[in-house]
Design a protein around this motif. Structure first.
Motif, PDB file in Angstrom:
ATOM      1  N   PRO A   1       0.857  -1.098   0.003  1.00 47.03           N
ATOM      2  CA  PRO A   1       0.059   0.222   0.113  1.00 47.03           C
ATOM      3  C   PRO A   1       0.928   1.242  -0.018  1.00 47.03           C
ATOM      4  CG  PRO A   1      -0.075  -1.293   2.196  1.00 47.03           C
ATOM      5  CD  PRO A   1       0.598  -1.983   1.280  1.00 47.03           C
ATOM      6  N   SER A   2       0.150   2.348  -0.502  1.00 46.45           N
ATOM      7  CA  SER A   2       1.138   3.500  -0.606  1.00 46.45           C
ATOM      8  C   SER A   2       1.456   4.020   0.787  1.00 46.45           C
ATOM      9  CB  SER A   2       0.273   4.743  -1.453  1.00 46.45           C
ATOM     10  OG  SER A   2       0.092   4.049  -2.627  1.00 46.45           O
ATOM     11  N   THR A   3       0.730   3.930   1.739  1.00 45.89           N
ATOM     12  CA  THR A   3       0.909   4.303   3.211  1.00 45.89           C
ATOM     13  C   THR A   3       2.091   3.601   3.689  1.00 45.89           C
ATOM     14  OG1 THR A   3      -0.611   2.733   3.728  1.00 45.89           O
ATOM     15  CG2 THR A   3      -1.409   4.822   3.545  1.00 45.89           C
ATOM     16  N   TYR A   4       2.615   2.380   2.973  1.00 46.34           N
ATOM     17  CA  TYR A   4       3.726   1.717   3.376  1.00 46.34           C
ATOM     18  C   TYR A   4       5.178   2.691   3.427  1.00 46.34           C
ATOM     19  CZ  TYR A   4       7.573  -1.564   3.896  1.00 46.34           C
ATOM     20  OH  TYR A   4       8.788  -2.397   4.193  1.00 46.34           O
ATOM     21  N   PHE A   5       5.091   3.321   2.231  1.00 47.60           N
ATOM     22  CA  PHE A   5       6.355   4.082   1.845  1.00 47.60           C
ATOM     23  C   PHE A   5       6.291   5.454   2.558  1.00 47.60           C
ATOM     24  CE2 PHE A   5       6.076   1.149  -1.408  1.00 47.60           C
ATOM     25  CZ  PHE A   5       7.376   0.570  -1.598  1.00 47.60           C
ATOM     26  N   THR A   6       5.215   5.777   3.403  1.00 47.25           N
ATOM     27  CA  THR A   6       5.062   7.012   4.062  1.00 47.25           C
ATOM     28  C   THR A   6       5.327   6.985   5.567  1.00 47.25           C
ATOM     29  OG1 THR A   6       2.699   7.081   4.049  1.00 47.25           O
ATOM     30  CG2 THR A   6       3.939   8.290   2.127  1.00 47.25           C
ATOM     31  N   THR A   7       5.193   5.623   6.229  1.00 44.25           N
ATOM     32  CA  THR A   7       5.186   5.333   7.478  1.00 44.25           C
ATOM     33  C   THR A   7       6.285   4.440   7.844  1.00 44.25           C
ATOM     34  OG1 THR A   7       3.378   3.483   7.009  1.00 44.25           O
ATOM     35  CG2 THR A   7       2.532   5.666   7.622  1.00 44.25           C
ATOM     36  N   THR A   8       6.794   3.661   6.863  1.00 38.97           N
ATOM     37  CA  THR A   8       7.853   2.746   7.156  1.00 38.97           C
ATOM     38  C   THR A   8       9.245   2.935   6.544  1.00 38.97           C
ATOM     39  OG1 THR A   8       6.013   0.924   7.094  1.00 38.97           O
ATOM     40  CG2 THR A   8       8.234  -0.088   7.122  1.00 38.97           C
ATOM     41  N   PRO A   9      10.031   2.857   7.412  1.00 41.78           N
ATOM     42  CA  PRO A   9      11.738   3.087   6.931  1.00 41.78           C
ATOM     43  C   PRO A   9      11.905   1.834   5.751  1.00 41.78           C
ATOM     44  CG  PRO A   9      11.653   2.994   9.191  1.00 41.78           C
ATOM     45  CD  PRO A   9      10.173   2.497   8.885  1.00 41.78           C
ATOM     46  N   PHE A  10      12.647   2.563   4.610  1.00 41.97           N
ATOM     47  CA  PHE A  10      13.030   1.532   3.642  1.00 41.97           C
ATOM     48  C   PHE A  10      14.385   2.093   3.153  1.00 41.97           C
ATOM     49  CE2 PHE A  10      10.421   4.579   1.811  1.00 41.97           C
ATOM     50  CZ  PHE A  10      10.665   4.903   0.590  1.00 41.97           C
TER      51      PHE A  10
END
Length: 355
Positions: A230-239
């Motif tokens: 989901p798009s929210t993964y890249f705004t809430t999870t470090p990568f």
């Protein structure tokens, strides 16, 4: 002349007007296609927009013919309503085609088959997401226009849009996961956090960003699997984004050898191999002893390439070459475990004992 005959004549005139107008649309598309022999974009526009344009012109012509050639009747208003719905649908389809063609024109300006394509990937990501937003708006506006065209639903739609309760409904929906992903997708597009074809490490998996939509991101993993997040993964999870600032990236090759390894000779051979390798971008090389403990030496080789895929292949090639050199020229330098056996204990005879 009877009423039924008049009605049939009106229907025939309406159908004839629609057919003629649709034919005009086909002729326009044919003319644009002829011009598109030297312009690929015009050919694409003519091919995709031919049917929506013909349908729109035919529907508008039929609507005008009914307005001009018919007197008030029971069947007139329902027919005009259906024609209005068709006109909105064909117009929305034509607008979607135009949005897709504009996207194609812009994508041709930002090609990613170049060495340093960071800026191009950023623009392509933004263009694709903006196009999706525009298409979504076209669909919503078309649906609203069709709803307001229907006499029975016009009052309901107007009252709902004018009611103060609509704001609370929208606010409630915005808190839901779906709209949160939409907002996250827009944030990704314009904050330049990730771009199409970026090399990322997510969920302990390495891959390239293949597609960014309004609600999810597709990561093409190194083994051709697709990881959909989901798009929210890249705004809430470090990568990890290996190509955030530039396309060229640095990688490491780690290995261990025995203490008898000739370090300078190994460094010279590795440097010559890397400099001659077609995947090396000529920027970074180093071979260092990073640790020396117990019975092994720890080595680390730093190399750079123009992309994540090329770097992976270069690292594998360097690793294979060094393993081959050690086995072929310095077999004694391969890792080994030394075991020291204690000296045997010799018992001396006691004094006074007979030998």
């Amino acid at each position: 002349m009877t009423i039924s005959t008049s009605v049939w004549l009106t229907v025939g005139a309406t159908v004839l007007a629609a057919v003629l107008a649709a034919g005009v649309g086909e002729l326009v598309a044919l003319g644009v296609r002829r011009l598109g022999r030297t312009h690929e974009i015009l050919a694409t526009l003519a091919q995709r927009g031919r049917r929506p344009l013909a349908g729109l012109l035919g529907t508008l012509a039929a609507t005008v013919a009914l307005h001009v050639g018919t007197a008030p009747a029971d069947w007139r208003e329902p027919t005009l309503t259906v024609l209005g719905l068709l006109a909105v649908a064909f117009g929305a389809g034509l607008a979607v085609v135009a949005a897709n063609v504009v996207q194609d024109v812009l994508l041709l300006r930002y090609r990613i088959d170049v060495a340093d394509n960071r800026r191009q990937r950023q623009r392509r990501t933004q263009v694709q997401l903006v196009k999706r937003v525009v298409v979504a708006l076209i669909v919503v506006v078309a649906a609203a226009a069709m709803l307001l065209t229907i006499p029975g639903a016009r009052g309901v739609g107007t009252s709902v849009l004018a009611s103060a309760g609509l704001l609370s409904v929208v606010a409630g929906l915005a808190a839901q996961t779906s709209l949160s992903n939409v907002f996250a997708g827009l944030q990704i597009a314009f904050t330049d956090g990730i771009r199409v074809d970026d090399v990322v490490v997510v969920e302990e998996e390495w891959g390239n960003i293949e597609d960014i939509t309004l609600t999810y991101v597709v990561v093409r993993l190194w083994d051709q699997r697709r990881l959909i997040l989901p798009s929210t993964y890249f705004t809430t999870t470090p990568f990890a984004n290996w190509t955030r600032n530039s396309s060229d990236i640095i990688g490491t090759v780690d290995f261990e050898t025995d203490w008898t390894t000739p370090v300078e000779e190994l460094r010279s051979h590795a440097e010559g191999f890397v400099r001659d390798h077609p995947l090396w971008n000529g920027q970074t090389f180093a071979l260092q002893v990073t640790d020396a403990k117990n019975s092994v030496l720890s080595f680390r080789v730093l190399v750079s390439a123009n992309s994540g895929g090329e770097l992976f292949d270069l690292r594998c090639a360097v690793r294979e070459e060094l393993v081959g050199v050690l086995r072929r020229d310095h077999p004694g330098a391969l890792p080994r475990v030394r075991v020291e056996t204690p000296a045997p204990v010799v018992s001396l005879p006691h004094q006074g004992s007979r030998v």
